[in-house]
Design an enzyme around this catalytic site. Sequence first.
Site: not given
Length: 432
Positions: A249, A291, A293-294, A335, A362-363
């Site tokens: 985190g 841990e 990650g990012r 987010y 298409c959004e």
Amino acid sequence: MFVSENLAVNEKGNLTIGGVDTIELAKTYKTPLYVMDEGLIRQHCRSFKESIDKYYNGRGLVCYASKAFCCKQMCRIMNEEGIGLDVVSQGELYTAINAGFPTANICFHGNNKTDDELTLALAHGVGRIIVDNIYELHRLDELAQKLHKKPNIMFRIKPGIDAHTHDFVKTGQIDSKFGFALETGEAMEAVKEAVALENVNLSGLHCHIGSQIFDIDPFVLAAEVMLDFIAKIKSELGYEIKELNLGGGFGIKYTNDDSPVPYDRYMEKVSEAVKAKCKAYDMELPYILIEPGRSIAAPAGITLYTVGGVKNIPNIRTYVSIDGGMGDNPRYALYKSKYDIVCANKAGEPKTETVTVAGKCCESGDLIGEGMPVQKLEVGDTLAVLATGAYNYSMASNYNRIPRPAVVMVHHGKHKLVIKRESLDDIIRNDL
Ligand SMILES: *Cc1c(COP(=O)(O)O)cnc(C)c1O
């Protein structure tokens, strides 16, 4: 000036990553293209590892949270760096096994692991299975008995810490789909049951309080809460918990508004807290796992796109259309995540414009960002979105049947393909 230290501008005015010209990469591999700097990945692995050596006598293991960016080459790099791996699905586990990753250094997470997943983990001797709930505990005990295994397990605990981050990625508080609650007694009940089971070995406890966190205090608090619980287990049940997994985190710099703390400060403060608690309770120091990650993958990556159009709507905004979008980077749509962008072929020029970067799906919500400062853009320019090494490729989809981009790694001034670009035949591969 750039958010990651591996980015620079060369004499041609082009953006470079790890010393490699991004315009050359775009020409060689086409766009959209993910580019990862292997040197920076390795550097971040080492800084986490060294922090455990320095502040905790090396009594711990850094496990890379592979969901951030998982492929065989990434698993090989982690293995070469002496880093463990955290996986949350059969697919991630299968990737690691195929890359020859030592399964003893794998932590298997997930709030609803299937029997197939648990069976694969047991068959391959995964080092630690992080049990999320009581149903999983009993299913795992039965499966282990059938397969004549006795896995090491950890319990995922909700320490009830609010880490002040985006609601979608906040997982430590009591209202969470992950783990056992402390306050309600649920966690203690589970420990009692696990200790009585014959086919699992409760070796540790785990918590993960959220993501993209910049404060050290919530991590320290979480460690203290966990040690209080370990002490309570010891005094009430006479059972010793030997390992403490504190999750990941750690925040990274997506834009210049973000100021992450150096990662070794985290281990420094957390190990102080752990040592103090163990002394107060007269307990042995636990083996520690973290841990990230990012923080290992994100700063190392960028995505290159080609500008296909610039639509100026007077007094409203300017849309810049790129040849990728939410299919390869859904984080703004999910987010409202912020990114920095640079025109890779004009990287030395000042940023005079403010634009909305739009994808090709298409959004209307298919955006990479709004109000983004950038150089004056024209059709054919190469646009770089920075710090996309985590949760981009791994979250990519084939929405609108758009093939996923390739991933290239640069190292020591060279580049190599680590994931091929999907072809149109890949798109219809499973159609009958
Ligand atoms: C997602 C996750 C991580 C990694 O989080 P980052 O924010 O990427 O560092 C670590 N552990 C667990 C259990 C996770 O779910």
